[in-house]
Motif scaffolding. Structure first.
Motif, short mmCIF file in Angstrom:
data_model
loop_
_atom_site.label_atom_id
_atom_site.label_comp_id
_atom_site.label_asym_id
_atom_site.label_seq_id
_atom_site.Cartn_x
_atom_site.Cartn_y
_atom_site.Cartn_z
N GLU A 15 0.83 -1.20 0.00
CA GLU A 15 0.00 0.00 0.00
C GLU A 15 0.87 1.26 0.00
O GLU A 15 1.99 1.25 0.51
N HIS A 16 0.33 2.32 -0.57
CA HIS A 16 0.95 3.63 -0.50
C HIS A 16 0.04 4.55 0.31
O HIS A 16 -1.18 4.34 0.34
N PRO A 17 0.59 5.57 0.95
CA PRO A 17 -0.28 6.49 1.67
C PRO A 17 -1.19 7.27 0.72
O PRO A 17 -0.80 7.58 -0.40
N VAL A 18 -2.38 7.54 1.18
CA VAL A 18 -3.34 8.35 0.43
C VAL A 18 -3.24 9.76 1.00
O VAL A 18 -3.60 9.99 2.16
N LEU A 19 -2.74 10.69 0.20
CA LEU A 19 -2.41 12.02 0.69
C LEU A 19 -3.33 13.08 0.11
O LEU A 19 -3.80 12.97 -1.03
N ASP A 20 -3.55 14.13 0.88
CA ASP A 20 -4.38 15.25 0.47
C ASP A 20 -3.46 16.36 -0.04
O ASP A 20 -3.03 17.23 0.72
N GLY A 21 -3.14 16.30 -1.33
CA GLY A 21 -2.24 17.29 -1.91
C GLY A 21 -1.40 16.69 -3.02
O GLY A 21 -1.54 15.51 -3.36
N THR A 22 -0.54 17.50 -3.58
CA THR A 22 0.28 17.07 -4.71
C THR A 22 1.54 16.36 -4.23
O THR A 22 1.98 16.53 -3.09
N THR A 23 2.13 15.56 -5.13
CA THR A 23 3.35 14.84 -4.80
C THR A 23 4.43 15.13 -5.84
O THR A 23 4.14 15.39 -7.00
N GLY A 24 5.67 15.07 -5.39
CA GLY A 24 6.81 15.20 -6.27
C GLY A 24 7.60 13.91 -6.30
O GLY A 24 7.11 12.86 -5.87
N GLU A 25 8.82 13.98 -6.78
CA GLU A 25 9.65 12.78 -6.88
C GLU A 25 11.10 13.12 -6.59
O GLU A 25 11.62 14.14 -7.04
N ILE A 26 11.75 12.26 -5.81
CA ILE A 26 13.19 12.36 -5.56
C ILE A 26 13.88 11.42 -6.53
O ILE A 26 13.65 10.20 -6.51
N GLU A 27 14.72 11.96 -7.39
CA GLU A 27 15.35 11.15 -8.43
C GLU A 27 16.51 10.31 -7.89
O GLU A 27 16.71 9.16 -8.31
N ALA A 28 17.30 10.87 -6.99
CA ALA A 28 18.43 10.13 -6.42
C ALA A 28 17.91 8.90 -5.69
O ALA A 28 16.89 8.96 -5.00
N LYS A 29 18.62 7.78 -5.82
CA LYS A 29 18.08 6.51 -5.36
C LYS A 29 18.59 6.08 -3.98
O LYS A 29 19.70 6.42 -3.56
N ILE A 30 17.72 5.32 -3.31
CA ILE A 30 18.07 4.63 -2.07
C ILE A 30 18.56 3.23 -2.44
O ILE A 30 18.01 2.60 -3.34
N ASP A 31 19.58 2.75 -1.76
CA ASP A 31 20.07 1.39 -2.01
C ASP A 31 19.20 0.38 -1.27
O ASP A 31 19.05 0.46 -0.05
N ILE A 36 -11.10 -7.09 -3.47
CA ILE A 36 -11.35 -5.80 -4.11
C ILE A 36 -11.64 -5.89 -5.60
O ILE A 36 -11.90 -4.87 -6.24
N LYS A 37 -11.61 -7.09 -6.17
CA LYS A 37 -11.69 -7.21 -7.63
C LYS A 37 -12.98 -6.65 -8.22
O LYS A 37 -13.02 -6.30 -9.40
N ASP A 38 -14.03 -6.55 -7.42
CA ASP A 38 -15.31 -6.02 -7.92
C ASP A 38 -15.61 -4.62 -7.39
O ASP A 38 -16.72 -4.13 -7.53
N ASN A 39 -14.62 -4.00 -6.77
CA ASN A 39 -14.81 -2.67 -6.19
C ASN A 39 -14.42 -1.60 -7.21
O ASN A 39 -13.24 -1.28 -7.40
N LYS A 82 -8.73 4.20 -8.89
CA LYS A 82 -7.51 4.78 -8.33
C LYS A 82 -6.26 3.97 -8.66
O LYS A 82 -5.16 4.35 -8.28
N TRP A 83 -6.43 2.84 -9.35
CA TRP A 83 -5.28 2.00 -9.66
C TRP A 83 -4.35 2.67 -10.66
O TRP A 83 -4.79 3.37 -11.57
N SER A 84 -3.05 2.41 -10.49
CA SER A 84 -2.07 2.86 -11.47
C SER A 84 -2.15 1.94 -12.70
O SER A 84 -2.81 0.89 -12.67
N THR A 85 -1.47 2.33 -13.78
CA THR A 85 -1.46 1.50 -14.99
C THR A 85 -0.90 0.12 -14.69
O THR A 85 -1.45 -0.90 -15.14
N PHE A 86 0.17 0.07 -13.91
CA PHE A 86 0.76 -1.22 -13.55
C PHE A 86 -0.23 -2.06 -12.77
O PHE A 86 -0.37 -3.27 -13.01
N LYS A 111 -1.76 -5.74 -13.74
CA LYS A 111 -1.55 -6.85 -12.81
C LYS A 111 -2.87 -7.48 -12.40
O LYS A 111 -3.02 -8.71 -12.42
N TYR A 112 -3.85 -6.65 -12.03
CA TYR A 112 -5.12 -7.20 -11.55
C TYR A 112 -5.94 -7.84 -12.67
O TYR A 112 -6.69 -8.78 -12.43
N ARG A 113 -5.81 -7.35 -13.90
CA ARG A 113 -6.51 -7.99 -15.01
C ARG A 113 -5.97 -9.39 -15.27
O ARG A 113 -6.70 -10.29 -15.72
#
Length: 278
Positions: A161-177, A205-208, A214-218, A222-224
């Protein structure tokens, strides 16, 4: 350099192999506070956390909502502006810490997606599906998706799961190992537990339609494929060829096979449950 107005939270259980390295990589001057949320570890996890100056909070799951991350947010809400959730096998890099410091200095975003370098057999993978998590966000901006379960598994922490946030999100490009020092046998056991959880999650959740929107493309792909024998093969070829896993040679093939076997197991469980109900 003063620490960021940030709490780093590491939810753990029996992580003596990984935790020390994760806390060492975190360092002393990056965040105001570090918290280790422990689930009754029976090894040296708690001692290692204290040796590195982290606060330790014990967590006992009752089998229902909330699990570990949401429980921490609700019952031990960080007093800092930001919170970063890390697993014990995730090591912060200098480039990542520098980019986070710059990003948080002036942003209207309430959260940031993070990128990871996956290590397999001791070396980083160049290809394969990228790992991304929404794990850095403002305290109070939201919490992890609510999933009501009654011990689908023994997993006491939010997994995919990812958090459901009230607002916009950005991205940190530098990676964590992303380095797990516990070996392949542990990886297989952990992902057997993950597969059982994923299968139950899909069947619930398959019928919800509200959640599906709210699902991402991935997730949609996956669920299909979840209830078909195609899930594992599609992931294998996508990982190896579509996402450049071939660049890692034999290791890339082995990694794609491991991940495909995980998705095959999810699909097998889903189809067995559907057959039993039909």
């Amino acid at each position: 350099m003063s620490p960021l107005d940030l709490t780093v939270v590491l939810p753990v259980r029996n992580e003596e192999r990984n935790l020390g390295e994760a806390l060492k990589a975190l360092g002393k001057d990056f965040a105001m506070q570090s918290i280790v949320v422990d689930s009754n570890s029976t090894d040296r996890t708690v001692a290692i956390a204290k040796e590195h100056g982290a606060e330790v909070i014990n967590f006992e799951w009752d089998g229902k909502f909330p699990k570990k991350r949401n429980w921490l947010l609700r019952n031990h809400t960080p007093t800092t502006e930001w919170v970063l959730f890390l697993d014990a096998d995730e090591w912060l890099t200098d480039d990542f810490k520098a980019e986070v410091r710059a990003a948080l200095a002036n942003t209207e975003h309430v959260g940031f997606w993070l990128n990871y370098t996956i290590y397999f057999e001791g070396r980083p993978l160049e290809g394969g599906y990228p790992l991304k998590k929404l794990a850095l966000f403002r305290v109070g901006a939201g919490e992890y998706e609510r999933i009501d379960e009654d011990r689908w598994s023994q997993l006491d922490m939010e997994i995919h799961e990812h958090p459901v946030l009230d607002g916009t999100t950005g991205e940190i490009e530098a990676k964590i190992d992303h380095r797990d020092l516990r070996g392949l046998d542990h990886w297989k056991k952990k992902h057997a537990d993950y597969a059982a959880w994923e299968a139950h999650r899909y069947l619930a959740i398959k019928d919800n339609s509200a959640l599906q929107s709210k699902w991402s493309t991935f997730q949609k792909i996956k669920y299909r494929l979840m209830g078909t024998p195609l899930l594992g093969p599609v992931f294998f070829f996508g990982c190896l060829f579509g996402m450049g896993g071939w660049r890692d040679g034999k290791r890339g093939v082995q990694w794609a096979l491991l991940k495909a076997s995980y998705f095959n197991e999810i699909s097998r469980m889903v189809r067995a449950e559907q057959k039993q109900k039909s």
